[in-house]
Design a protein around this motif. Structure first.
Motif, PDB file in Angstrom:
ATOM      1  N   MET A   1       0.841  -1.192   0.000  1.00 41.11           N
ATOM      2  CA  MET A   1       0.000   0.000   0.000  1.00 41.11           C
ATOM      3  C   MET A   1       0.882   1.250   0.000  1.00 41.11           C
ATOM      4  SD  MET A   1      -3.262  -0.474   2.366  1.00 41.11           S
ATOM      5  CE  MET A   1      -4.495  -1.609   1.859  1.00 41.11           C
ATOM      6  N   THR A   2       0.386   2.250  -0.622  1.00 33.95           N
ATOM      7  CA  THR A   2       1.116   3.508  -0.689  1.00 33.95           C
ATOM      8  C   THR A   2       0.795   4.383   0.521  1.00 33.95           C
ATOM      9  OG1 THR A   2       1.499   5.473  -2.018  1.00 33.95           O
ATOM     10  CG2 THR A   2      -0.693   4.527  -2.119  1.00 33.95           C
ATOM     11  N   ASP A   3       1.751   5.204   0.918  1.00 31.17           N
ATOM     12  CA  ASP A   3       1.556   6.086   2.066  1.00 31.17           C
ATOM     13  C   ASP A   3       1.312   7.524   1.652  1.00 31.17           C
ATOM     14  OD1 ASP A   3       1.693   4.110   3.941  1.00 31.17           O
ATOM     15  OD2 ASP A   3       3.809   4.392   4.362  1.00 31.17           O
ATOM     16  N   THR A   4       0.784   7.719   0.440  1.00 29.68           N
ATOM     17  CA  THR A   4       0.450   9.068   0.001  1.00 29.68           C
ATOM     18  C   THR A   4      -1.055   9.261   0.057  1.00 29.68           C
ATOM     19  OG1 THR A   4       0.309   8.373  -2.290  1.00 29.68           O
ATOM     20  CG2 THR A   4       2.442   9.203  -1.540  1.00 29.68           C
ATOM     21  N   PHE A   5      -1.449  10.471   0.296  1.00 33.56           N
ATOM     22  CA  PHE A   5      -2.864  10.801   0.410  1.00 33.56           C
ATOM     23  C   PHE A   5      -3.331  11.506  -0.848  1.00 33.56           C
ATOM     24  CE2 PHE A   5      -1.236  10.757   4.702  1.00 33.56           C
ATOM     25  CZ  PHE A   5      -2.162   9.940   5.337  1.00 33.56           C
ATOM     26  N   PRO A   6      -4.565  11.253  -1.268  1.00 32.44           N
ATOM     27  CA  PRO A   6      -5.109  12.038  -2.370  1.00 32.44           C
ATOM     28  C   PRO A   6      -5.342  13.471  -1.894  1.00 32.44           C
ATOM     29  CG  PRO A   6      -6.802  10.629  -1.455  1.00 32.44           C
ATOM     30  CD  PRO A   6      -5.515  10.263  -0.769  1.00 32.44           C
ATOM     31  N   ASP A  21     -11.105   1.677  -0.763  1.00 31.33           N
ATOM     32  CA  ASP A  21      -9.937   0.951  -0.252  1.00 31.33           C
ATOM     33  C   ASP A  21      -9.136   1.799   0.722  1.00 31.33           C
ATOM     34  OD1 ASP A  21     -10.615  -1.220  -1.821  1.00 31.33           O
ATOM     35  OD2 ASP A  21      -9.363  -0.549  -3.496  1.00 31.33           O
ATOM     36  N   LEU A  22      -8.957   3.050   0.386  1.00 31.47           N
ATOM     37  CA  LEU A  22      -8.211   3.962   1.250  1.00 31.47           C
ATOM     38  C   LEU A  22      -8.978   4.240   2.541  1.00 31.47           C
ATOM     39  CD1 LEU A  22      -5.542   5.501   1.132  1.00 31.47           C
ATOM     40  CD2 LEU A  22      -6.786   7.433   0.224  1.00 31.47           C
ATOM     41  N   LEU A  23     -10.275   4.403   2.453  1.00 31.88           N
ATOM     42  CA  LEU A  23     -11.092   4.645   3.652  1.00 31.88           C
ATOM     43  C   LEU A  23     -11.126   3.423   4.556  1.00 31.88           C
ATOM     44  CD1 LEU A  23     -14.015   6.631   2.050  1.00 31.88           C
ATOM     45  CD2 LEU A  23     -12.287   7.513   3.611  1.00 31.88           C
ATOM     46  N   ALA A  24     -11.101   2.217   3.967  1.00 35.54           N
ATOM     47  CA  ALA A  24     -11.095   0.994   4.766  1.00 35.54           C
ATOM     48  C   ALA A  24      -9.805   0.882   5.575  1.00 35.54           C
ATOM     49  CB  ALA A  24     -11.254  -0.218   3.857  1.00 35.54           C
ATOM     50  N   ARG A  25      -8.741   1.441   5.069  1.00 34.56           N
ATOM     51  CA  ARG A  25      -7.466   1.420   5.787  1.00 34.56           C
ATOM     52  C   ARG A  25      -7.533   2.285   7.043  1.00 34.56           C
ATOM     53  NH1 ARG A  25      -1.537   2.923   3.374  1.00 34.56           N
ATOM     54  NH2 ARG A  25      -0.431   2.566   5.321  1.00 34.56           N
ATOM     55  N   GLY A  26      -8.343   3.337   6.998  1.00 36.92           N
ATOM     56  CA  GLY A  26      -8.519   4.211   8.149  1.00 36.92           C
ATOM     57  C   GLY A  26      -7.694   5.478   8.027  1.00 36.92           C
ATOM     58  N   ILE A  27      -8.373   6.597   7.873  1.00 34.97           N
ATOM     59  CA  ILE A  27      -7.702   7.889   7.749  1.00 34.97           C
ATOM     60  C   ILE A  27      -8.207   8.804   8.847  1.00 34.97           C
ATOM     61  CG2 ILE A  27      -7.480   9.966   6.334  1.00 34.97           C
ATOM     62  CD1 ILE A  27      -7.393   8.285   3.930  1.00 34.97           C
ATOM     63  N   GLY A  28      -7.280   9.446   9.520  1.00 38.31           N
ATOM     64  CA  GLY A  28      -7.620  10.445  10.519  1.00 38.31           C
ATOM     65  C   GLY A  28      -7.278  11.821   9.975  1.00 38.31           C
ATOM     66  N   ILE A  29      -7.927  12.841  10.497  1.00 38.67           N
ATOM     67  CA  ILE A  29      -7.695  14.215  10.039  1.00 38.67           C
ATOM     68  C   ILE A  29      -7.371  15.093  11.247  1.00 38.67           C
ATOM     69  CG2 ILE A  29      -8.731  16.246   8.939  1.00 38.67           C
ATOM     70  CD1 ILE A  29      -8.314  14.027   6.971  1.00 38.67           C
ATOM     71  N   TYR A  75      -3.689  11.561   8.184  1.00 36.92           N
ATOM     72  CA  TYR A  75      -2.749  10.520   8.603  1.00 36.92           C
ATOM     73  C   TYR A  75      -3.470   9.179   8.593  1.00 36.92           C
ATOM     74  CZ  TYR A  75      -5.115  10.901  13.102  1.00 36.92           C
ATOM     75  OH  TYR A  75      -6.062  10.917  14.087  1.00 36.92           O
ATOM     76  N   PHE A  76      -2.686   8.116   8.468  1.00 43.36           N
ATOM     77  CA  PHE A  76      -3.256   6.773   8.489  1.00 43.36           C
ATOM     78  C   PHE A  76      -3.390   6.317   9.927  1.00 43.36           C
ATOM     79  CE2 PHE A  76      -1.411   6.631   4.160  1.00 43.36           C
ATOM     80  CZ  PHE A  76      -2.574   6.354   3.488  1.00 43.36           C
ATOM     81  N   GLN A  77      -4.568   5.845  10.304  1.00 37.70           N
ATOM     82  CA  GLN A  77      -4.799   5.387  11.669  1.00 37.70           C
ATOM     83  C   GLN A  77      -4.132   4.049  11.924  1.00 37.70           C
ATOM     84  OE1 GLN A  77      -9.076   5.553  11.904  1.00 37.70           O
ATOM     85  NE2 GLN A  77      -9.022   7.661  12.623  1.00 37.70           N
ATOM     86  N   ASP A  78      -3.981   3.199  10.913  1.00 34.08           N
ATOM     87  CA  ASP A  78      -3.371   1.895  11.139  1.00 34.08           C
ATOM     88  C   ASP A  78      -1.883   2.012  11.452  1.00 34.08           C
ATOM     89  OD1 ASP A  78      -2.470   2.546   8.604  1.00 34.08           O
ATOM     90  OD2 ASP A  78      -3.094   0.685   7.665  1.00 34.08           O
TER      91      ASP A  78
END
Length: 84
Positions: A1-6, A21-29, A75-78
């Motif tokens: 998986m890539t660590d860049t954000f749209p 797919d990106l939302l399932a990974r978990g994104i925090g703001i 940021y990624f929550q995972d």
């Protein structure tokens, strides 16, 4: 998986900016230094987020949103869980 954000991401499946797919990974703001949990959509380059305005719904059943301007840091929550 890539660590860049749209640059722009939305939780609404009808939006062209939705990425399940990106939302399932978990994104925090982080918005202006505070963590936000009710973000419906964000744009990094323009510096805004859309948050739900309480429990109000429009006539199609979608939440009514407010656009807030400021510094947006996703940021990624995972990855935060992996460090613990």
């Amino acid at each position: 998986m890539t660590d860049t954000f749209p640059d722009r991401l939305s939780v609404d499946p009808k939006s062209p900016y939705h990425d399940a797919d990106l939302l399932a990974r978990g994104i925090g703001i982080r918005f202006n230094g505070q963590e936000k949990t009710n973000v419906e959509e964000y744009c990094i380059s323009e510096g805004w987020i859309r948050v739900a305005a309480g429990r109000a719904l429009d006539r199609r059943g979608n939440p009514i949103t407010l656009k807030l301007k400021g510094e947006v840091v996703p940021y990624f929550q995972d990855s935060a869980k992996a460090e613990s």
